[in-house]
Design a protein around this motif. Structure first.
Motif, PDB file in Angstrom:
ATOM      1  N   TRP A   1      97.696  22.488 -49.303  1.00 13.21           N
ATOM      2  CA  TRP A   1      98.634  21.246 -49.548  1.00 13.21           C
ATOM      3  C   TRP A   1      97.632  20.257 -48.769  1.00 13.21           C
ATOM      4  CZ3 TRP A   1     100.515  17.890 -45.887  1.00 13.21           C
ATOM      5  CH2 TRP A   1     101.241  17.114 -46.447  1.00 13.21           C
ATOM      6  N   ALA A   2      97.251  20.815 -47.772  1.00 11.17           N
ATOM      7  CA  ALA A   2      96.509  19.737 -46.585  1.00 11.17           C
ATOM      8  C   ALA A   2      95.057  19.157 -47.114  1.00 11.17           C
ATOM      9  CB  ALA A   2      96.327  20.325 -45.314  1.00 11.17           C
ATOM     10  N   ALA A   3      94.430  20.410 -47.914  1.00 10.78           N
ATOM     11  CA  ALA A   3      93.242  19.917 -48.514  1.00 10.78           C
ATOM     12  C   ALA A   3      93.599  18.853 -49.767  1.00 10.78           C
ATOM     13  CB  ALA A   3      92.839  21.068 -48.985  1.00 10.78           C
ATOM     14  N   LEU A   4      94.373  19.366 -50.604  1.00  5.07           N
ATOM     15  CA  LEU A   4      94.786  18.178 -51.596  1.00  5.07           C
ATOM     16  C   LEU A   4      95.452  17.056 -51.185  1.00  5.07           C
ATOM     17  CD1 LEU A   4      95.039  17.848 -54.641  1.00  5.07           C
ATOM     18  CD2 LEU A   4      97.332  18.989 -54.535  1.00  5.07           C
ATOM     19  N   ASP A   5      96.088  16.904 -50.238  1.00  4.23           N
ATOM     20  CA  ASP A   5      96.543  15.752 -49.582  1.00  4.23           C
ATOM     21  C   ASP A   5      95.588  14.776 -49.198  1.00  4.23           C
ATOM     22  OD1 ASP A   5      98.722  13.708 -48.387  1.00  4.23           O
ATOM     23  OD2 ASP A   5      97.726  14.543 -46.525  1.00  4.23           O
ATOM     24  N   ALA A   6      94.604  15.454 -48.270  1.00  3.67           N
ATOM     25  CA  ALA A   6      93.603  14.491 -47.665  1.00  3.67           C
ATOM     26  C   ALA A   6      92.560  14.128 -48.739  1.00  3.67           C
ATOM     27  CB  ALA A   6      92.773  15.394 -46.883  1.00  3.67           C
ATOM     28  N   GLY A   7      92.230  15.200 -49.738  1.00  2.00           N
ATOM     29  CA  GLY A   7      91.274  14.911 -50.643  1.00  2.00           C
ATOM     30  C   GLY A   7      91.767  13.977 -51.602  1.00  2.00           C
ATOM     31  N   LEU A   8      93.032  13.529 -51.877  1.00  2.00           N
ATOM     32  CA  LEU A   8      93.425  12.622 -52.892  1.00  2.00           C
ATOM     33  C   LEU A   8      93.543  11.470 -51.991  1.00  2.00           C
ATOM     34  CD1 LEU A   8      96.973  14.062 -54.308  1.00  2.00           C
ATOM     35  CD2 LEU A   8      94.452  13.660 -55.579  1.00  2.00           C
ATOM     36  N   ARG A   9      93.766  11.306 -50.725  1.00  2.00           N
ATOM     37  CA  ARG A   9      93.661  10.097 -49.909  1.00  2.00           C
ATOM     38  C   ARG A   9      92.197   9.726 -49.702  1.00  2.00           C
ATOM     39  NH1 ARG A   9      95.505  11.039 -44.427  1.00  2.00           N
ATOM     40  NH2 ARG A   9      95.767  13.177 -45.064  1.00  2.00           N
ATOM     41  N   LEU A  10      91.118  10.621 -49.887  1.00  2.00           N
ATOM     42  CA  LEU A  10      89.719  10.209 -49.756  1.00  2.00           C
ATOM     43  C   LEU A  10      89.143   9.607 -51.094  1.00  2.00           C
ATOM     44  CD1 LEU A  10      88.302  13.436 -48.162  1.00  2.00           C
ATOM     45  CD2 LEU A  10      88.167  11.105 -46.950  1.00  2.00           C
ATOM     46  N   LEU A  11      89.821  10.157 -52.179  1.00  3.83           N
ATOM     47  CA  LEU A  11      89.301   9.866 -53.594  1.00  3.83           C
ATOM     48  C   LEU A  11      90.014   8.470 -53.813  1.00  3.83           C
ATOM     49  CD1 LEU A  11      87.631  10.457 -55.747  1.00  3.83           C
ATOM     50  CD2 LEU A  11      89.384  12.091 -56.558  1.00  3.83           C
TER      51      LEU A  11
ATOM     52  N   CYS B   1      88.334  15.564 -38.038  1.00  5.81           N
ATOM     53  CA  CYS B   1      89.311  16.671 -37.606  1.00  5.81           C
ATOM     54  C   CYS B   1      88.949  17.395 -36.364  1.00  5.81           C
ATOM     55  CB  CYS B   1      90.412  17.468 -38.505  1.00  5.81           C
ATOM     56  SG  CYS B   1      89.446  18.349 -39.315  1.00  5.81           S
ATOM     57  N   GLY B   2      87.442  17.404 -36.157  1.00  3.42           N
ATOM     58  CA  GLY B   2      87.031  18.299 -35.440  1.00  3.42           C
ATOM     59  C   GLY B   2      87.055  19.740 -35.392  1.00  3.42           C
ATOM     60  N   TRP B   3      87.050  20.173 -36.767  1.00  3.74           N
ATOM     61  CA  TRP B   3      87.283  21.659 -37.285  1.00  3.74           C
ATOM     62  C   TRP B   3      86.010  22.151 -37.463  1.00  3.74           C
ATOM     63  CZ3 TRP B   3      92.713  21.064 -40.480  1.00  3.74           C
ATOM     64  CH2 TRP B   3      93.633  20.974 -39.508  1.00  3.74           C
ATOM     65  N   ALA B   4      84.926  21.477 -37.318  1.00  3.37           N
ATOM     66  CA  ALA B   4      83.780  22.061 -37.919  1.00  3.37           C
ATOM     67  C   ALA B   4      83.715  23.315 -37.245  1.00  3.37           C
ATOM     68  CB  ALA B   4      82.580  20.887 -37.772  1.00  3.37           C
ATOM     69  N   ASP B   5      82.948  24.133 -38.071  1.00  2.40           N
ATOM     70  CA  ASP B   5      82.524  25.747 -37.606  1.00  2.40           C
ATOM     71  C   ASP B   5      81.428  26.189 -38.274  1.00  2.40           C
ATOM     72  OD1 ASP B   5      82.319  28.403 -36.808  1.00  2.40           O
ATOM     73  OD2 ASP B   5      84.397  28.852 -36.865  1.00  2.40           O
ATOM     74  N   THR B   6      80.160  25.593 -37.836  1.00  5.91           N
ATOM     75  CA  THR B   6      78.917  26.023 -38.625  1.00  5.91           C
ATOM     76  C   THR B   6      78.942  27.334 -38.840  1.00  5.91           C
ATOM     77  OG1 THR B   6      77.749  25.928 -36.596  1.00  5.91           O
ATOM     78  CG2 THR B   6      77.874  23.919 -37.735  1.00  5.91           C
ATOM     79  N   GLY B   7      79.030  28.475 -37.899  1.00  4.81           N
ATOM     80  CA  GLY B   7      79.100  29.837 -38.079  1.00  4.81           C
ATOM     81  C   GLY B   7      80.030  30.331 -39.162  1.00  4.81           C
ATOM     82  N   ALA B   8      81.176  29.803 -39.329  1.00  2.00           N
ATOM     83  CA  ALA B   8      82.025  30.265 -40.175  1.00  2.00           C
ATOM     84  C   ALA B   8      81.500  29.742 -41.621  1.00  2.00           C
ATOM     85  CB  ALA B   8      83.401  29.668 -39.990  1.00  2.00           C
ATOM     86  N   GLU B   9      80.925  28.488 -41.741  1.00  4.92           N
ATOM     87  CA  GLU B   9      80.494  28.156 -42.934  1.00  4.92           C
ATOM     88  C   GLU B   9      79.194  28.738 -43.430  1.00  4.92           C
ATOM     89  OE1 GLU B   9      79.623  23.726 -42.651  1.00  4.92           O
ATOM     90  OE2 GLU B   9      81.781  23.255 -42.301  1.00  4.92           O
ATOM     91  N   ALA B  10      78.385  29.225 -42.372  1.00  4.04           N
ATOM     92  CA  ALA B  10      77.049  29.866 -42.772  1.00  4.04           C
ATOM     93  C   ALA B  10      77.676  31.356 -43.503  1.00  4.04           C
ATOM     94  CB  ALA B  10      76.414  30.257 -41.579  1.00  4.04           C
ATOM     95  N   GLY B  11      78.531  32.029 -42.508  1.00  6.61           N
ATOM     96  CA  GLY B  11      79.091  33.078 -43.240  1.00  6.61           C
ATOM     97  C   GLY B  11      79.764  33.092 -44.519  1.00  6.61           C
TER      98      GLY B  11
END
Length: 237
Positions: A25-35, A71-81
């Motif tokens: 839900w959070a991803a869709l809500d933010a995605g719609l506002r971005l678009l 939002c400051g939730w970036a996690d390069t380690g998780a993204e690489a994994g």
């Protein structure tokens, strides 16, 4: 979305399912506002249909809803994994397609790391995700540098990682060899025809440049497919 499906299936942990739904839900809500600035009408319609909850006041329109900020939730380690998991899943799905496996055929999948670092991202959660994405009954990480179990088809992900699918008991080797031989003959005939045309004395002078380019592309694809088929034949043998 694919990874969410097992978590929200009937019989799962309700708390985990609720957490997954909230994330979607959070991803869709933010995605719609971005678009919204680019697609105002459809985003407004979809945003108005989102389920609402909580005590916070809801803007009357997406036009006056706050625009998303980092939002400051970036996690390069998780993204690489997760990148490693997705790359392994893509290789496994391509391997399945090459052998013509049906969705209901879900043999075990083996991750073959060249070293400990390449195998590190594949913890229990990552293996579960890979099993879902690659339609595997189970995922096992073999010891770094160790070969796959006998009877497997192997696909290379990159210079440090490969995946293997257990084919023993899933496919009939004799039937698969016959199908592969037929396909190899067809691909070889296509390549031979293209080479014969390119080898004529008048080809370079009389054939339009775009046709020559298309023929070269077809030949490259035929030769690449022939190499893949040869690998599958070796696996079956």
């Amino acid at each position: 979305i694919e990874l969410v499906k097992p978590a929200v299936a009937a019989g799962g942990d309700p708390a985990i399912a609720a957490a997954f739904r909230q994330t979607l839900w959070a991803a869709l809500d933010a995605g719609l506002r971005l678009l919204h600035p680019l697609m105002p009408f459809v985003t407004e319609e979809l945003w108005q249909r989102l389920p609402r909850g909580g005590a916070a006041p809801i803007p009357a329109s997406i036009m006056v809803a706050p625009y998303p900020t980092p939002c400051g939730w970036a996690d390069t380690g998780a993204e690489a994994g997760m990148g490693s998991v997705l790359a392994a899943a893509q290789a496994a799905r391509s391997l399945r397609a090459g052998y013509g496996l049906l969705p209901k055929q879900q043999p075990p999948l083996y991750v073959l790391p060249a070293d400990a670092g390449a195998g590190a991202p594949f913890d229990a959660d990552a293996r579960g995700a890979l099993a879902t994405l690659a339609c595997a009954s189970a995922v096992e990480v073999v010891a770094p540098g160790a070969p796959p179990p006998a009877g497997c088809g192997v696909a290379v992900v990159d210079d440090r990682l490969s995946v293997a699918i257990a084919l023993a008991g899933v496919l009939d080797p004799a039937k698969e060899l016959a199908k592969l031989a037929t396909r190899a003959a067809a691909v070889a005939a296509t390549a031979a025809k293209l080479k014969a045309a390119q080898g004529t004395a008048s080809y370079a002078a009389k054939t339009p440049a775009d046709v020559q380019e298309a023929d070269a592309d077809k030949l490259a694809k035929a030769e690449a497919e022939a190499a893949v088929i040869a690998g599958h034949i070796a696996d079956m043998e």
